[in-house]
Motif scaffolding. Structure first.
Motif, short mmCIF file in Angstrom:
data_model
loop_
_atom_site.label_atom_id
_atom_site.label_comp_id
_atom_site.label_asym_id
_atom_site.label_seq_id
_atom_site.Cartn_x
_atom_site.Cartn_y
_atom_site.Cartn_z
N ARG A 165 61.12 -29.24 -40.21
CA ARG A 165 60.19 -28.12 -40.33
C ARG A 165 58.96 -28.27 -39.46
NH1 ARG A 165 60.08 -26.80 -46.78
NH2 ARG A 165 62.28 -26.39 -47.00
N ILE A 166 58.62 -29.48 -39.07
CA ILE A 166 57.42 -29.67 -38.25
C ILE A 166 57.78 -30.15 -36.85
CG2 ILE A 166 55.99 -30.14 -40.27
CD1 ILE A 166 55.97 -33.11 -39.27
N GLN A 167 59.00 -30.03 -36.48
CA GLN A 167 59.49 -30.52 -35.19
C GLN A 167 58.72 -29.93 -34.01
OE1 GLN A 167 63.66 -29.84 -34.68
NE2 GLN A 167 63.93 -31.84 -33.77
N LEU A 168 58.17 -28.76 -34.17
CA LEU A 168 57.46 -28.10 -33.08
C LEU A 168 56.31 -28.93 -32.54
CD1 LEU A 168 54.54 -26.31 -33.83
CD2 LEU A 168 56.13 -25.78 -35.65
N VAL A 169 55.67 -29.76 -33.35
CA VAL A 169 54.53 -30.53 -32.88
C VAL A 169 54.94 -31.50 -31.77
CG1 VAL A 169 53.23 -30.35 -35.03
CG2 VAL A 169 54.62 -32.37 -34.62
N HIS A 170 56.18 -31.92 -31.76
CA HIS A 170 56.64 -32.88 -30.76
C HIS A 170 56.92 -32.23 -29.41
CE1 HIS A 170 56.66 -35.92 -33.81
NE2 HIS A 170 57.34 -35.10 -34.59
N TRP A 215 51.87 -34.27 -42.96
CA TRP A 215 53.33 -34.26 -43.00
C TRP A 215 53.88 -34.92 -41.76
CZ3 TRP A 215 56.64 -30.14 -45.64
CH2 TRP A 215 56.16 -29.91 -46.94
N GLY A 216 53.04 -35.08 -40.77
CA GLY A 216 53.45 -35.73 -39.53
C GLY A 216 52.59 -35.27 -38.38
N GLY A 217 52.81 -35.88 -37.23
CA GLY A 217 52.07 -35.53 -36.03
C GLY A 217 52.81 -36.01 -34.81
N ASN A 218 52.38 -35.54 -33.66
CA ASN A 218 53.05 -35.95 -32.43
C ASN A 218 52.43 -37.23 -31.86
OD1 ASN A 218 50.66 -35.07 -31.21
ND2 ASN A 218 51.61 -33.35 -30.14
N ALA A 219 52.98 -37.68 -30.75
CA ALA A 219 52.51 -38.93 -30.14
C ALA A 219 51.05 -38.85 -29.72
CB ALA A 219 53.39 -39.29 -28.95
N PHE A 271 45.93 -23.54 -37.82
CA PHE A 271 46.75 -22.34 -37.86
C PHE A 271 47.69 -22.42 -39.05
CE2 PHE A 271 45.60 -23.31 -33.52
CZ PHE A 271 45.14 -22.10 -33.03
N PRO A 272 47.71 -21.39 -39.90
CA PRO A 272 48.63 -21.44 -41.05
C PRO A 272 50.08 -21.33 -40.61
CG PRO A 272 47.61 -19.28 -40.88
CD PRO A 272 46.98 -20.14 -39.82
N LEU A 273 50.95 -22.06 -41.27
CA LEU A 273 52.39 -21.99 -41.00
C LEU A 273 53.06 -21.13 -42.07
CD1 LEU A 273 53.11 -25.73 -40.11
CD2 LEU A 273 52.83 -23.80 -38.53
N VAL A 274 54.07 -20.40 -41.68
CA VAL A 274 54.83 -19.59 -42.63
C VAL A 274 55.67 -20.51 -43.51
CG1 VAL A 274 56.64 -17.84 -42.84
CG2 VAL A 274 54.88 -17.60 -41.09
N GLU A 275 56.22 -21.53 -42.88
CA GLU A 275 57.06 -22.49 -43.62
C GLU A 275 56.77 -23.88 -43.11
OE1 GLU A 275 61.68 -23.41 -43.85
OE2 GLU A 275 61.21 -21.33 -44.30
N ALA A 290 55.35 -23.25 -46.89
CA ALA A 290 54.23 -22.48 -47.42
C ALA A 290 53.06 -23.40 -47.74
CB ALA A 290 54.66 -21.72 -48.68
N GLY A 291 51.87 -22.99 -47.35
CA GLY A 291 50.67 -23.78 -47.63
C GLY A 291 50.39 -24.87 -46.62
N ALA A 292 51.23 -25.01 -45.61
CA ALA A 292 51.03 -26.03 -44.59
C ALA A 292 50.27 -25.44 -43.41
CB ALA A 292 52.37 -26.59 -44.11
N TRP A 293 49.58 -26.31 -42.70
CA TRP A 293 48.75 -25.90 -41.57
C TRP A 293 49.06 -26.75 -40.35
CZ3 TRP A 293 45.00 -22.02 -41.82
CH2 TRP A 293 44.82 -21.47 -43.09
N LEU A 294 49.03 -26.12 -39.19
CA LEU A 294 49.17 -26.80 -37.91
C LEU A 294 47.78 -27.08 -37.38
CD1 LEU A 294 50.77 -27.71 -35.36
CD2 LEU A 294 50.58 -25.32 -34.58
N LEU A 295 47.52 -28.32 -37.02
CA LEU A 295 46.25 -28.70 -36.39
C LEU A 295 46.51 -29.01 -34.93
CD1 LEU A 295 44.64 -31.21 -38.92
CD2 LEU A 295 44.14 -28.78 -38.63
#
Length: 127
Positions: A7-12, A27-31, A98-102, A104-109
């Protein structure tokens, strides 16, 4: 781990420091995010924000995160904050949320380092 990583793969896919948080935990982060905060990517999973943001910024960050979660549209999208690196030094970072749709309640920094501010902060700490 398999539940939320896809679900958070986009950060990579991003070159800028990027992380996903929910309920004051990462929930995680990129390099790039891991490098800025002096951690290994796997260590970010489940890490509380108090272990990443410097004490000088923690109150502001928590208030902003809480107000955003409650839907307060007056909260600025970008905050200038300090995070801690591996040597527990302050690193200046401009973070945009930025709020994420999925999920729910998660945010992208998304972060952008502010080297000049980090340098000044380090100089003032030594004097």
């Amino acid at each position: 781990q398999e539940t939320f990583l896809p679900r958070i793969q986009l950060v990579h896919q991003l070159d800028v420091p990027a992380a996903v948080y929910k309920d004051f935990h990462f929930w995680g982060g990129n390099a790039a995010w891991a490098r800025v905060v002096g951690r290994v990517e796997k260590e970010l999973i489940g890490l509380g924000i108090e272990n990443v943001f410097h004490q000088d910024s923690l109150g502001v960050v928590m208030a902003s995160f809480k107000r955003r979660a409650l839907g307060d549209s007056s909260v600025p999208r970008t905050d200038n904050v300090y995070v801690m690196n591996a040597r527990h030094e302050k690193v200046a970072l401009a973070i945009s949320a930025f709020p994420l749709v999925e999920p729910a309640g998660a945010w992208l920094l998304l972060g952008e380092t502010r080297p000049e501010e980090s340098k000044r902060s380090g100089e003032s700490a030594r004097t």
